[in-house]
Design a protein around this motif. Sequence first.
Motif, mmCIF file in Angstrom:
data_model
loop_
_atom_site.group_PDB
_atom_site.id
_atom_site.type_symbol
_atom_site.label_atom_id
_atom_site.label_comp_id
_atom_site.label_asym_id
_atom_site.label_seq_id
_atom_site.Cartn_x
_atom_site.Cartn_y
_atom_site.Cartn_z
ATOM 1 N N PHE A 20 -11.669 -1.249 -22.622
ATOM 2 C CA PHE A 20 -12.281 -1.170 -23.946
ATOM 3 C C PHE A 20 -13.659 -0.526 -23.862
ATOM 4 C CE2 PHE A 20 -14.949 -2.925 -27.373
ATOM 5 C CZ PHE A 20 -14.249 -2.421 -28.459
ATOM 6 N N LEU A 21 -14.473 -0.974 -22.926
ATOM 7 C CA LEU A 21 -15.818 -0.417 -22.782
ATOM 8 C C LEU A 21 -15.756 1.045 -22.374
ATOM 9 C CD1 LEU A 21 -17.602 -3.409 -20.994
ATOM 10 C CD2 LEU A 21 -17.729 -2.768 -23.412
ATOM 11 N N GLY A 22 -14.849 1.362 -21.441
ATOM 12 C CA GLY A 22 -14.720 2.746 -21.002
ATOM 13 C C GLY A 22 -14.198 3.664 -22.082
ATOM 14 N N MET A 23 -13.179 3.197 -22.828
ATOM 15 C CA MET A 23 -12.598 4.007 -23.910
ATOM 16 C C MET A 23 -13.615 4.217 -25.033
ATOM 17 S SD MET A 23 -9.204 4.639 -23.325
ATOM 18 C CE MET A 23 -7.899 3.986 -22.279
ATOM 19 N N LYS A 24 -14.282 3.141 -25.431
ATOM 20 C CA LYS A 24 -15.181 3.207 -26.585
ATOM 21 C C LYS A 24 -16.439 4.025 -26.296
ATOM 22 C CE LYS A 24 -17.666 0.328 -29.945
ATOM 23 N NZ LYS A 24 -17.098 1.053 -31.114
ATOM 24 N N TYR A 48 -12.956 -5.075 -36.205
ATOM 25 C CA TYR A 48 -11.679 -4.515 -36.665
ATOM 26 C C TYR A 48 -11.139 -3.501 -35.658
ATOM 27 C CZ TYR A 48 -8.145 -2.465 -39.708
ATOM 28 O OH TYR A 48 -6.955 -2.021 -40.227
ATOM 29 N N GLN A 49 -12.038 -2.671 -35.129
ATOM 30 C CA GLN A 49 -11.628 -1.705 -34.112
ATOM 31 C C GLN A 49 -11.148 -2.427 -32.861
ATOM 32 O OE1 GLN A 49 -14.587 0.876 -31.997
ATOM 33 N NE2 GLN A 49 -13.475 2.530 -33.016
ATOM 34 N N PHE A 50 -11.860 -3.495 -32.485
ATOM 35 C CA PHE A 50 -11.425 -4.262 -31.320
ATOM 36 C C PHE A 50 -10.088 -4.938 -31.602
ATOM 37 C CE2 PHE A 50 -11.161 -8.031 -28.611
ATOM 38 C CZ PHE A 50 -11.362 -7.458 -27.368
ATOM 39 N N GLY A 51 -9.846 -5.334 -32.876
ATOM 40 C CA GLY A 51 -8.557 -5.920 -33.239
ATOM 41 C C GLY A 51 -7.427 -4.943 -32.960
ATOM 42 N N LYS A 52 -7.622 -3.683 -33.316
ATOM 43 C CA LYS A 52 -6.616 -2.658 -33.010
ATOM 44 C C LYS A 52 -6.450 -2.515 -31.499
ATOM 45 C CE LYS A 52 -7.194 0.403 -37.028
ATOM 46 N NZ LYS A 52 -7.521 1.779 -37.441
ATOM 47 N N ASN A 59 -16.161 0.737 -44.719
ATOM 48 C CA ASN A 59 -15.286 1.763 -45.287
ATOM 49 C C ASN A 59 -15.778 3.164 -44.929
ATOM 50 O OD1 ASN A 59 -13.602 -0.090 -46.458
ATOM 51 N ND2 ASN A 59 -14.688 -0.117 -48.401
ATOM 52 N N LYS A 60 -17.100 3.316 -44.881
ATOM 53 C CA LYS A 60 -17.685 4.619 -44.599
ATOM 54 C C LYS A 60 -17.321 5.104 -43.200
ATOM 55 C CE LYS A 60 -22.097 7.109 -44.499
ATOM 56 N NZ LYS A 60 -23.557 7.012 -44.683
ATOM 57 N N ILE A 61 -17.292 4.186 -42.236
ATOM 58 C CA ILE A 61 -16.982 4.594 -40.872
ATOM 59 C C ILE A 61 -15.481 4.523 -40.583
ATOM 60 C CG2 ILE A 61 -19.242 3.943 -39.994
ATOM 61 C CD1 ILE A 61 -18.102 1.404 -38.941
ATOM 62 N N GLY A 62 -14.689 4.266 -41.629
ATOM 63 C CA GLY A 62 -13.243 4.368 -41.492
ATOM 64 C C GLY A 62 -12.540 3.143 -40.985
ATOM 65 N N MET A 63 -13.224 2.017 -40.924
ATOM 66 C CA MET A 63 -12.581 0.814 -40.415
ATOM 67 C C MET A 63 -12.153 -0.073 -41.578
ATOM 68 S SD MET A 63 -14.559 -0.165 -36.883
ATOM 69 C CE MET A 63 -16.200 -0.243 -37.553
ATOM 70 N N LEU A 83 -4.261 -8.487 -37.321
ATOM 71 C CA LEU A 83 -5.133 -7.336 -37.554
ATOM 72 C C LEU A 83 -5.879 -7.480 -38.875
ATOM 73 C CD1 LEU A 83 -6.101 -4.598 -36.555
ATOM 74 C CD2 LEU A 83 -4.174 -3.547 -37.744
ATOM 75 N N TYR A 84 -5.194 -7.981 -39.890
ATOM 76 C CA TYR A 84 -5.862 -8.184 -41.186
ATOM 77 C C TYR A 84 -6.963 -9.236 -41.051
ATOM 78 C CZ TYR A 84 -6.667 -9.080 -46.110
ATOM 79 O OH TYR A 84 -7.273 -9.227 -47.336
#
Length: 211
Positions: A195-199, A77-81, A7-11, A62-63
């Motif tokens: 994904f690796l490049g974006m992240k 969760y981020q990878f799910g998005k 929750n702290k990191i917004g995911m 996603l859930y």
Amino acid sequence: LLTSFVNKIGMHFTKKDAILALLVGFLVAVLIQIVIKNLELIFPINSYWLLIIFPVLAPAGLYAAYRISLIWKPFVYQFGKFFIVGGLNTFVDLGVLNFFILVTDITHGIWFTAFKAVSFVAAVINSFLWNKFWTFQKSGNFIVFFLVVSGSALINVGIASYMVNVIGPPDGISPKLWDNIAALSSVVLVLTWNFLGMKYLVFKKKSTPVP
């Protein structure tokens, strides 16, 4: 403790995430209709049911990724998005490509390469906007983004063009179907590359300066 960290990191799974995932599922279902029309595919059920099925599956998936992130790795969760957006990117690519083939009946040659390049650019623009404002929610470095995308473009368009214009469709496979197989052939490699490049390059977390 892990839930607090996530929750702290917004995911965390929000109503906004559910709505956007539903929208992605709907857009994918719409684009699939173009592919079905071009390939003249016949489904055991009416393909318009996909307009209901995909908008349900996307937020549900996603859930599930969110729940896994609570008990395993927060990045899931981020990878799910990213995976959901990647699915939309794939069908933006296929949808635009099949639209061009459908209206022109051109399945190979320099025009196929041009169609593939345009469809890939459309998918890239879609990818940048969704990943910037939803997946990573960070301002991206456009120059680095361009370099990452240029690499994936060489992979995506290059492999597809080689398969279509050099190898050609095997016996028993129609040119239109082979075009789509070629377009999908590098999807896993491109998805991983992006994904690796974006992240880690485009939307990387900025370090906090030491006072």
